[in-house]
Design an enzyme around this catalytic site. Structure first.
Site, PDB file in Angstrom:
ATOM      1  N   PRO A  29       0.834  -1.210   0.000  1.00 21.50           N
ATOM      2  CG  PRO A  29      -0.575  -1.482   1.818  1.00 21.50           C
ATOM      3  CD  PRO A  29       0.692  -1.992   1.219  1.00 21.50           C
ATOM      4  CD  GLU A  30       3.282   2.936  -4.241  1.00 24.97           C
ATOM      5  OE1 GLU A  30       3.394   4.102  -4.637  1.00 24.97           O
ATOM      6  OE2 GLU A  30       3.599   1.952  -4.926  1.00 24.97           O
ATOM      7  CE  LYS A  82       4.956   4.467   1.184  1.00 19.99           C
ATOM      8  NZ  LYS A  82       5.957   3.494   0.737  1.00 19.99           N
ATOM      9  CG  HIS A 109      -2.349 -14.830   7.101  1.00 20.43           C
ATOM     10  ND1 HIS A 109      -1.132 -15.332   7.521  1.00 20.43           N
ATOM     11  CD2 HIS A 109      -2.687 -15.533   5.993  1.00 20.43           C
ATOM     12  CE1 HIS A 109      -0.755 -16.291   6.687  1.00 20.43           C
ATOM     13  NE2 HIS A 109      -1.681 -16.434   5.758  1.00 20.43           N
ATOM     14  NE  ARG A 163       5.592 -10.912   1.534  1.00 18.64           N
ATOM     15  CZ  ARG A 163       6.339 -10.498   0.525  1.00 18.64           C
ATOM     16  NH1 ARG A 163       5.766 -10.020  -0.551  1.00 18.64           N
ATOM     17  NH2 ARG A 163       7.646 -10.554   0.598  1.00 18.64           N
ATOM     18  NE  ARG A 210      21.123  13.428  -2.310  1.00 22.92           N
ATOM     19  CZ  ARG A 210      20.297  12.732  -1.521  1.00 22.92           C
ATOM     20  NH1 ARG A 210      19.260  13.310  -0.961  1.00 22.92           N
ATOM     21  NH2 ARG A 210      20.532  11.461  -1.295  1.00 22.92           N
ATOM     22  NE  ARG A 238      11.926  -0.466  -3.685  1.00 21.17           N
ATOM     23  CZ  ARG A 238      10.680  -0.796  -3.387  1.00 21.17           C
ATOM     24  NH1 ARG A 238       9.786  -0.966  -4.328  1.00 21.17           N
ATOM     25  NH2 ARG A 238      10.320  -0.938  -2.131  1.00 21.17           N
TER      26      ARG A 238
END
Ligand code: ZN
Length: 286
Positions: A2-3, A58, A104, A122, A165, A276
């Protein structure tokens, strides 16, 4: 995972159901999460009333009338669902359709007419109790950068954070101390919308690109919230509804597809960067 949009939708659906309600009981079903749920701490919310529910990045924060706050991070697969006390109703409710695997379940918060259950396959999520007076010094919250939809997240702020950066721009916009709430999916979509290659370093962007990127972050996050978030594998809101923003993905998991941009001859490519997946158009994001 989830973002920000999915956490915002979860917060909204929780608010609809539990705001101003009194907690009747708290039951730890399985304490094992990223940090164990601590019985002696969490029990202080029993008989307390939920005053407000907020989201920061989040995190979901539930404020109680005794100045306790429950801080929740959904990790990779954390979700809430409701069950009513009437088992018959339960059978026909959303939770069967959504295949919640009850082994779960981790925490049950009981209200007068229903239970709220935290489920996490998880176990990367966590639930912590903090005191209101410690909120501003909380380790997890202290290091967070601006909220993408806030006025603080503006051109001056963003430029200062990225323009010197020598780090890939995708890593910079996923850095929670710069802008909070973006994960891999939305970062890929934002860079596509901005026509910026994910691997280009922050210091290489000119002012115009920084402005476009800033605007794209706000647009994508706003649109994703309006669509109820994105449902990929595990995300459903706490009322069991799916998000639909995944139907708007232009690059995420679109490897090999033609670019959706008008007249762009590019193909969406997948590569691995910093461990990623990155997805980008070979033509308009080159
Ligand atoms: Zn393209």
């Amino acid at each position: 995972m989830p973002e920000l949009p999915e956490v915002e939708i979860t917060k909204r659906s929780l608010s609809k159901q539990i705001l101003l309600k009194k907690v009747k009981n708290v039951t730890i079903i399985n304490p094992k999460l990223r940090y164990n749920i601590r019985n002696e701490k969490i029990h202080s919310i029993k008989d307390k009333i939920i005053k407000k529910i907020k989201r920061r990045s989040k995190y979901i924060l539930i404020f109680f009338n005794n100045n306790d706050i429950i801080l929740i991070h959904l990790g990779m697969t954390g979700r809430f669902y409701f069950t009513t006390k009437n088992l018959k109703q339960l059978d026909t409710s959303f939770y069967n359709k959504n295949n919640i695997i009850r082994k779960h379940d981790h925490l049950k918060i009981s209200f007068n007419k229903f239970d709220l259950i935290y489920n996490d396959i998880r176990k990367f999520g966590y639930i912590k109790k903090i005191k209101k007076k410690n909120l501003l010094t909380n380790k997890q919250l202290l290091c967070l950068g601006s909220e993408p939809l806030s006025n603080k997240f503006n051109f001056e702020y963003f430029k200062k954070k990225i323009s010197n950066r020598h780090v890939a721009i995708k890593n910079l916009i996923m850095n929670q101390s710069i802008v909070s709430g973006l994960g891999n999916i939305y970062a890929n979509e934002v860079l596509y919308l901005s026509k910026i290659k994910p691997t280009v370093n922050g210091c290489r962007l000119d002012d115009k690109q920084i402005k476009i990127l800033l605007r794209s972050i706000k647009t994508i996050i706003k649109n994703a919230i309006s669509a109820g978030g994105s449902t990929i594998n595990n995300y459903y809101n706490s009322e069991g509804k799916m998000g639909s923003y995944q139907e708007n993905f232009k690059v995420y998991n679109k490897e090999g597809k033609s670019c959706k941009r008008k007249k762009c001859p590019g193909i969406i490519k997948r590569a691995v960067h910093s461990g990623r997946s990155i997805f980008f158009c070979t033509h308009c994001q080159s």
